[in-house]
Design an enzyme around this catalytic site. Structure first.
Site, PDB file in Angstrom:
ATOM      1  N   PHE A  35     -23.347  64.692  24.523  1.00 40.36           N
ATOM      2  CA  PHE A  35     -24.730  64.188  24.451  1.00 40.36           C
ATOM      3  C   PHE A  35     -25.607  64.758  25.563  1.00 40.36           C
ATOM      4  O   PHE A  35     -26.834  64.715  25.473  1.00 40.36           O
ATOM      5  CB  PHE A  35     -24.744  62.657  24.502  1.00 40.36           C
ATOM      6  CG  PHE A  35     -24.633  62.086  25.894  1.00 40.36           C
ATOM      7  CD1 PHE A  35     -23.404  61.802  26.448  1.00 40.36           C
ATOM      8  CD2 PHE A  35     -25.770  61.848  26.651  1.00 40.36           C
ATOM      9  CE1 PHE A  35     -23.299  61.292  27.735  1.00 40.36           C
ATOM     10  CE2 PHE A  35     -25.680  61.329  27.929  1.00 40.36           C
ATOM     11  CZ  PHE A  35     -24.442  61.054  28.475  1.00 40.36           C
ATOM     12  N   LYS A  36     -24.987  65.272  26.614  1.00 40.94           N
ATOM     13  CA  LYS A  36     -25.792  65.733  27.737  1.00 40.94           C
ATOM     14  C   LYS A  36     -26.665  66.931  27.374  1.00 40.94           C
ATOM     15  O   LYS A  36     -27.573  67.280  28.125  1.00 40.94           O
ATOM     16  CB  LYS A  36     -24.907  66.021  28.938  1.00 40.94           C
ATOM     17  CG  LYS A  36     -24.259  64.731  29.432  1.00 40.94           C
ATOM     18  CD  LYS A  36     -23.625  64.872  30.777  1.00 40.94           C
ATOM     19  CE  LYS A  36     -23.096  63.553  31.293  1.00 40.94           C
ATOM     20  NZ  LYS A  36     -21.941  63.058  30.506  1.00 40.94           N
TER      21      LYS A  36
END
Ligand SMILES: *Cc1c(COP(=O)(O)O)cnc(C)c1O
Length: 358
Positions: A35-36
């Site tokens: 998700f980063k």
């Protein structure tokens, strides 16, 4: 701004319904498979936009327990005018993560620190305060202390909510949490008006925040290694932001956020349960958040964030589920690439000397 957002977030965030009460929000469809990418890619586009007419290189310092560094490196790879220095704890990131961090080259430099993630974070914080370093370098941060990473992370709470609106239920988000940037972004989304009923701060035995929510005592500790290593954080850096959003009022925080944690053994049990019941493969981080949604009320729909592709934790996932999982090309091609990292002690003087001489 619209151009920056569209070019940075050029991959989907799909909801997968496991049953009518539990859904996964898959946040791993970007280039680093975690998700980063949302925060890192947005921040990279934003910075490139603002520095395009300047001549002094920006040096981004980033401490990582794994995925942050990978996403930041991928986000800034070959960006003109930007150099990235990544510090990661030796032996405490997965083999694949280490490959992702140390094989890019070009404007990405990796430092392998003999110490913990907290040591890496401390080195970065000290570097920002060091006069000499700051006269030689134009330093910037890319950790989740950088607000340019948090703001875009609030987007997918809206995106997830939008996809489940048709079910007409109260939405609860369970967020796998380490430095608590992801949860803070969710709380920002709520402040912006997204009608989320409740948040669950899910983590492993580094349970500093669940402990705080239970007792009112914030007691940072050295981090302990687990199979959900991106959450091995003993002193979560966004905690003060959460306090600040709620005027230090524990009762108000408790109204919006509950704590939940699992040890490694129960994390594995949870992975097995999701697989057997729903034929869904969770990574160890998502598996904890999934398990936290056990006791929902009939009018609630729980969304757990799947923060990384299970192939990023292939050893644990395959051993636990006794299956073979398919490895996306972005990861499988790394096997033959050479690791290039500079080994450092956790002592700030070493780090500074190296940078001053470089
Ligand atoms: C970084 C990370 C987390 C923790 O996110 P924070 O914003 O630091 O709380 C959880 N899961 C995975 C896979 C991560 O990479």
């Amino acid at each position: 701004m619209r151009d920056i957002v569209t070019s940075a977030i050029n991959f989907p965030a799909p909801i997968v319904m496991l049953n009518e009460h539990i859904a996964s929000l898959e946040l791993w469809h970007g280039p680093s498979l975690a998700f980063k990418d949302f925060g890192a890619r947005f921040m990279a586009s934003l910075m490139s936009y603002f520095i395009k007419d300047e001549n002094k290189t920006i040096t981004i310092l980033v401490a990582t327990s794994g995925d942050t560094g990978v996403a930041v490196a991928a986000g800034f790879y070959k960006t003109p005018g930007v150099e990235v220095i990544i510090l990661y704890p030796s032996g405490k990131v997965s083999e694949l993560q280490e490959k992702q961090l140390t094989t890019l080259g070009e404007n990405i430099k990796a430092f392998e620190v003999v110490g913990t993630f907290d040591d890496c974070q401390a080195l970065v914080k000290q570097a920002f305060l060091d006069k000499e370093l700051n006269s030689k370098y134009r330093l910037s941060s890319a950790n989740s202390i950088n607000i340019a990473r948090l703001i875009p992370q609030s987007f997918y709470f809206f995106e997830g909510y939008k996809q489940v609106m048709k079910h007409d239920k109260d939405v609860v988000f369970s967020v796998p949490s380490g430095n608590f940037g992801n949860l803070t972004a969710g709380l920002l989304a709520k402040k912006m008006g997204l009608p989320v009923k409740h948040f669950i701060a899910s983590t492993n035995i580094n349970k500093i925040v669940p402990h705080y929510l239970k007792t009112g005592i914030f007691d940072p500790k050295p981090s302990i290694s687990t199979i959900s290593n991106a959450m091995d954080v003993g002193n979560p850096s966004n905690f003060t932001r959460i306090l600040n959003l709620y005027d230090d009022n524990l009762q108000l925080i408790r109204h919006d956020v509950s704590g939940f944690y699992l040890n490694d053994e129960d994390t594995k049990k949870s992975m097995i349960e999701a697989y057997q019941k729903y034929d869904y493969v969770c990574d160890p981080h998502g598996a904890i958040a999934y398990q936290s949604l056990e006791n929902l009320k009939s009018n609630e729909l729980g969304i757990f964030l799947e923060t990384a592709h299970p192939a990023k934790f292939i050893d644990v996932v395959e051993q636990t589920l006794k299956i073979k999982i398919e490895v996306p090309a972005a990861l499988s091609s790394l096997a033959d690439k050479e690791k290039i990292a500079h080994k450092l002690s956790a002592d700030f003087e070493d780090f500074r000397d190296f940078l001053m001489e470089a």
